[in-house]
Design an enzyme around this catalytic site. Structure first.
Site, PDB file in Angstrom:
ATOM      1  N   HIS A  58       0.732  -1.591   0.278  1.00  0.00           N
ATOM      2  CA  HIS A  58       0.138   0.543  -0.080  1.00  0.00           C
ATOM      3  C   HIS A  58       0.889   1.421  -0.162  1.00  0.00           C
ATOM      4  CE1 HIS A  58      -3.170  -2.493   0.733  1.00  0.00           C
ATOM      5  NE2 HIS A  58      -2.346  -3.089   1.264  1.00  0.00           N
ATOM      6  N   HIS A 221      -7.626  -4.468  -1.439  1.00  0.00           N
ATOM      7  CA  HIS A 221      -7.405  -5.740  -1.172  1.00  0.00           C
ATOM      8  C   HIS A 221      -8.230  -6.271  -2.482  1.00  0.00           C
ATOM      9  CE1 HIS A 221      -6.742  -4.648   2.452  1.00  0.00           C
ATOM     10  NE2 HIS A 221      -5.096  -4.827   2.234  1.00  0.00           N
TER      11      HIS A 221
END
Lengths: 334, 334
Positions: A58, A221
């Site tokens: 991320h 995700h």
């Protein structure tokens, strides 16, 4: 799927090693655990420590936000997987300066479990007070009445910013937690995905999507969104994202917000500013004032395509946290 | 090809509009030409003005680098196309405060022509002194003996940084040009492309590449590189890029460099730090000292995949420019 990596098994270790070597004045690895990183400068005595963390992939979240004005340390997980309690506990011990430590993380089952366990261990074994504030900003991930079940996505950035500033202001643990929770309560995000990312180890896409499709409300995700349909124009997408946010939180004429248009990884800044343009128009039409804007890749999902829009409704206290300067390797604000 | 845009014909206008609205404290559009942007704060009297520019699609290059410590204004071209002389001239007039203006741009035929014409017009019609320094940092684009024929790629960032600082230090036009040219002389880049970008108007890829191929030395607009072959590991790619640079410029043990590992658009920061890790190892093995590192998307090509490595060999004067603080919408350095 093409990646600039060596053995896919080692991507997190090698990223962390590169990161620490690139910014030695900012960040160091603890000897006790190589997934535990702290500010190269010691946390001030009696300042509440700010600990962030989560899965890798991320970036700039989360290791990029350790620095002056934001977090004191970060626990680094595997790709899209929570860090285990060990590095969390090691960072906790390193950054506790007598005032306790606040954990900030997204509302995901693995993180809730591991940060929770680390907090217990810090309390029982080390006698360190730990506070927590979870990010639950993703409007698409649960109904309005169940905000505490929602996922944390790009809005985490505002929560880090608020809590990091509050700790710098010298507030105590309870106050820092209160402000972090208020930042979360006032923050809403909605995202759109246009193309998946690929997990380095498996080469598998994080989700399936058609050639001309987009998915509204997709998670960081690849968690399923709330609507799949043909790719719309930037203006229509912005309308949808902002309207869903404004249906979820009351922001009235004359009130101020901070805006974040966040790229998911492979979306050009050109596209993000085109989306921002429409976000600004909608808010302006409604008489909502933009106090400060952030446009760019703040919390990504490897090379995922798409973006999210985040609004944080401001009051005087949150505005002060937004104004507070920051100096991290991946984010600097004067 | 999926993009978050409206009518592809309007992408540059809409990006610029979004950009100016997102950062009104930093940047404004000139009324005379909407492709002419200047710092929202007036350039200081008697400071040399720094003017940058080029085609769009390279964001943060070039409009992202207008601000304190970098450029005073930017002329914005269409996607991958030089700005016409008009916006260049308008910016020149706006930022000239009696000490003249230095144009910084990459060595591309269209830019050379249009910046050249604007410089002539500034001199003849407006009596403004103009200096120029071109970026020619791409090692792959012409032999060593013909450095002045090379393209400018990510190394432009260091040239902006050097010239922006020199102008802030109060140096005169000749000195700012000298330092910008020295920065360029001391800077070398090498890139690798793994996937093309797509032009918004045509939807066409900027170059063709096989499913498991990479191209060494590829240009920022898809100009052919020097070698196509199977995708290598990050370490092998870093070896190749750094070794080609070090074969081109003598940097001896104990000397210092600034390093930039630049993403081309869709390459995750994870991959860039993995590449950086190896770059640092190679330099360290050779006893070359890294003074400061930059890792991220500094000059992109829309959503192109791949990265470039840039080294700038430092002396005391260039080190001072590297240390100089910057405050731009897309880049801040304390």
């Amino acid at each position: 799927m093409k990646k600039l990596v060596n053995n896919p098994v080692n991507v997190v270790e090698e990223m962390v090693e590169g990161y620490v070597r690139a910014h030695p004045d900012y960040i160091k690895q603890l000897q006790s655990n190589d997934r535990a990183l702290v500010n190269a400068r010691e946390t001030k005595e009696n300042k509440v420590g700010i600990l962030i963390g989560g899965g890798s992939g991320h970036e700039p979240g989360f290791l990029g936000y350790v620095g002056e004005g934001m977090a004191d340390g970060v626990a680094v997980g595997n790709i899209f997987a929570s860090p285990s309690p060990d590095p969390i506990l090691e960072v906790t011990k390193a950054i506790d300066k007598g005032a306790g430590v606040v954990y900030l993380y997204g509302n995901y089952a693995g993180d809730v479990m591991n940060f929770g366990m680390a907090a217990e261990m810090a309390d029982l074994e080390e006698d360190i007070k730990v506070g927590m504030a979870l990010a639950t900003d993703d409007v698409a991930s649960a109904p309005k009445e169940e905000k505490d079940k929602r996922r944390g996505i790009a809005g985490e950035f505002f929560i880090y910013k608020a809590a990091g500033a509050a700790a710098d202001f010298g507030y105590d643990l309870e106050e820092v937690v209160r402000i972090a929770k208020k930042a979360n309560q006032n923050t809403r995000s909605m995202g759109v995905g246009t193309s998946p990312c690929y997990l380095p180890q498996t080469g598998e896409p994080s989700f399936e999507i058609g050639d001309n499709e987009m998915e509204i409300g997709l998670g960081h995700h690849g968690e399923p969104g709330i609507e799949k349909g043909p790719l719309e124009t930037a203006d229509k997408i912005a309308d949808r994202l902002v309207n869903d946010i404004l249906a979820d939180i009351e922001i009235t004429k004359g009130e101020e917000v901070a805006v974040l248009v966040n790229g998911l990884g492979s979306t050009p800044k050109m596209d993000l500013y085109i989306v921002y343009r429409r976000v600004e128009q909608i808010l302006s039409e409604r008489g909502i004032k933009i106090y400060r804007s952030y446009v760019g890749d703040y919390i990504t999902s490897l090379e995922m395509g798409g973006c999210s829009v985040t609004l944080m409704k401001l009051d005087k206290e949150l505005t002060d946290t937004i104004d507070h300067p920051v100096n991290c390797p991946m984010f600097v604000q004067k």
